[in-house]
Design an enzyme around this catalytic site. Structure first.
Site, PDB file in Angstrom:
ATOM      1  N   GLY A  49       1.090 -30.454 -13.525  1.00 36.38           N
ATOM      2  CA  GLY A  49      -0.276 -30.166 -13.907  1.00 36.38           C
ATOM      3  C   GLY A  49      -0.311 -31.088 -15.343  1.00 36.38           C
ATOM      4  O   GLY A  49       0.632 -31.105 -16.055  1.00 36.38           O
ATOM      5  N   LYS A  50      -1.507 -30.966 -16.006  1.00 30.63           N
ATOM      6  CA  LYS A  50      -1.703 -31.645 -17.261  1.00 30.63           C
ATOM      7  C   LYS A  50      -1.081 -30.656 -18.459  1.00 30.63           C
ATOM      8  O   LYS A  50      -0.531 -31.224 -19.423  1.00 30.63           O
ATOM      9  CB  LYS A  50      -3.336 -31.757 -17.618  1.00 30.63           C
ATOM     10  CG  LYS A  50      -3.525 -33.060 -18.732  1.00 30.63           C
ATOM     11  CD  LYS A  50      -2.839 -34.101 -18.263  1.00 30.63           C
ATOM     12  CE  LYS A  50      -3.006 -35.319 -19.412  1.00 30.63           C
ATOM     13  NZ  LYS A  50      -2.126 -36.128 -19.241  1.00 30.63           N
ATOM     14  N   VAL A  51      -1.280 -29.332 -18.300  1.00 31.67           N
ATOM     15  CA  VAL A  51      -0.799 -28.567 -19.076  1.00 31.67           C
ATOM     16  C   VAL A  51       0.581 -27.597 -18.492  1.00 31.67           C
ATOM     17  O   VAL A  51       0.283 -27.093 -17.675  1.00 31.67           O
ATOM     18  CB  VAL A  51      -1.932 -27.558 -19.790  1.00 31.67           C
ATOM     19  CG1 VAL A  51      -1.038 -26.559 -20.973  1.00 31.67           C
ATOM     20  CG2 VAL A  51      -2.831 -28.267 -20.468  1.00 31.67           C
TER      21      VAL A  51
END
Length: 347
Positions: A341-343
């Site tokens: 995921g992005k974070v």
């Protein structure tokens, strides 16, 4: 070859403008960093993932040109072991693309509680990292949708160059402002050599990516990109570490990708490594390194001449392009690698 344009490829192309906007915003803050840094003697970098690779660049830059000792933090000392130590005289620099990775924010807060002054580097304006830091260097990469970091990574490198200037590094800010033009030049180059490297990487299971000094960060980041988007067993190593044993894995089925500025003290060693790889019958592909590295490699992507301290900001671009193109050739979606995921939250 498929011509589908991924979000990652679009964001690679956005880097020159993202860098111009970031430098316009951050270069005027060098004085603010200088004032904060008067209370400190050494630098502690706090980061994970691509941000940690950026921190490696910052570490070499500050030590080689700013005359300050730097250390890469082990966040678990703060978040898992809850150790207490004296960090007076330390400038803690936390780097997080989103500014919302709890481990990084918590570690920076821990450093402050231990007596450090703090700088946050993030693309997340108004994020917890910016709110907790004494000084926040907010990059202007814009919204990054693809999971693999591209424009957020290079703008982090630009922010670290500004940090080094604020810490007294004897470097030319005017040359830093020229980096977006350099990347535009890289993006406008013919792609025949890059395409040929991609074709030769199809079918390999692993690769070794190596550089040293300022370019070590590029080797680490290039390896991470190939792992997360192409699922290759890619190792990013300093060539000094590579020669201490891991070079044994380099063979005709495990190529070496070597990265270097076109000049500088680490170039001769990178060329010597390429010659050794070739002598062992393994493919060697170069990014940068001028005519010397190109002459020792099977294929090499040429790079514009820039000072060694600036080279990593542009050296990563061919590796980003190789990763994006190879992922698509392998049938993968470079925008959304599996399991990521992005974070990323860690504890």
């Amino acid at each position: 070859m498929t011509t589908t344009t991924s979000v990652m490829r679009s964001e690679i192309a956005q880097q020159p403008e993202a860098l111009r906007t970031t430098l316009d915003a951050l270069l005027p803050m060098a004085g603010e960093i200088e004032r904060l840094a008067r209370e400190t003697r050494q630098v502690l970098f706090i980061a994970r993932g691509s941000s940690d690779n950026a921190a490696v660049y910052g570490s070499y830059l500050v030590q080689a040109h700013g005359g300050r000792l730097t250390t890469l933090a082990s966040p678990s000392i703060a978040t898992t072991y809850h150790a207490k130590m004296d960090l007076s005289g330390v400038l803690a620099v936390a780097i997080s693309q989103s500014g919302r990775t709890e481990e990084i924010v918590d570690t920076m807060r821990w450093a402050a509680e231990c007596g450090a002054r703090t700088v946050g580097i993030t693309n997340g304006a108004g994020s917890p990292l910016t709110e907790a830091a004494d000084v926040a260097l907010v990059t202007r990469a814009g919204n990054e949708l693809a999971v693999p970091a591209t424009k957020t990574y290079t703008t982090q490198l630009a922010a670290l160059a500004v940090l080094a200037l604020g810490l007294g590094a004897d470097l030319d800010a005017g040359r830093l402002r020229g980096v977006p033009d350099t990347i535009e030049e890289v993006l406008a180059q013919p792609t025949d050599r890059l395409d040929a490297i991609v074709e030769r990487l199809i079918g390999v299971k692993g690769a070794v990516i190596s550089g040293r000094g300022m370019a070590f960060s590029t080797a680490l980041e290039a390896a991470l990109k190939l792992k997360e988007a192409c699922y290759l067993h890619a190792m990013g190593l300093s060539y000094a570490d590579l020669l201490h044993g891991p070079i044994a894995v380099v063979d005709r089925d495990t190529p070496a990708i070597l990265v270097a500025a076109n000049s500088g003290p680490t170039l001769p060693g990178t060329v010597a490594l390429a010659e050794r790889v070739a002598a062992a019958g393994a493919p060697a592909y170069g990014i940068g390194g001028g005519a010397a590295l190109a002459g020792a490699c099977d294929l090499a992507v040429p790079m514009p001449d820039v000072p060694e301290w600036l080279a990593p900001i542009s050296l990563i671009v061919p590796a980003q392009l190789i990763t994006e193109q190879l992922a698509r050739r392998l049938g993968y979606n470079p925008d959304a690698p599996r399991g990521l995921g992005k974070v990323t939250q860690t504890s």
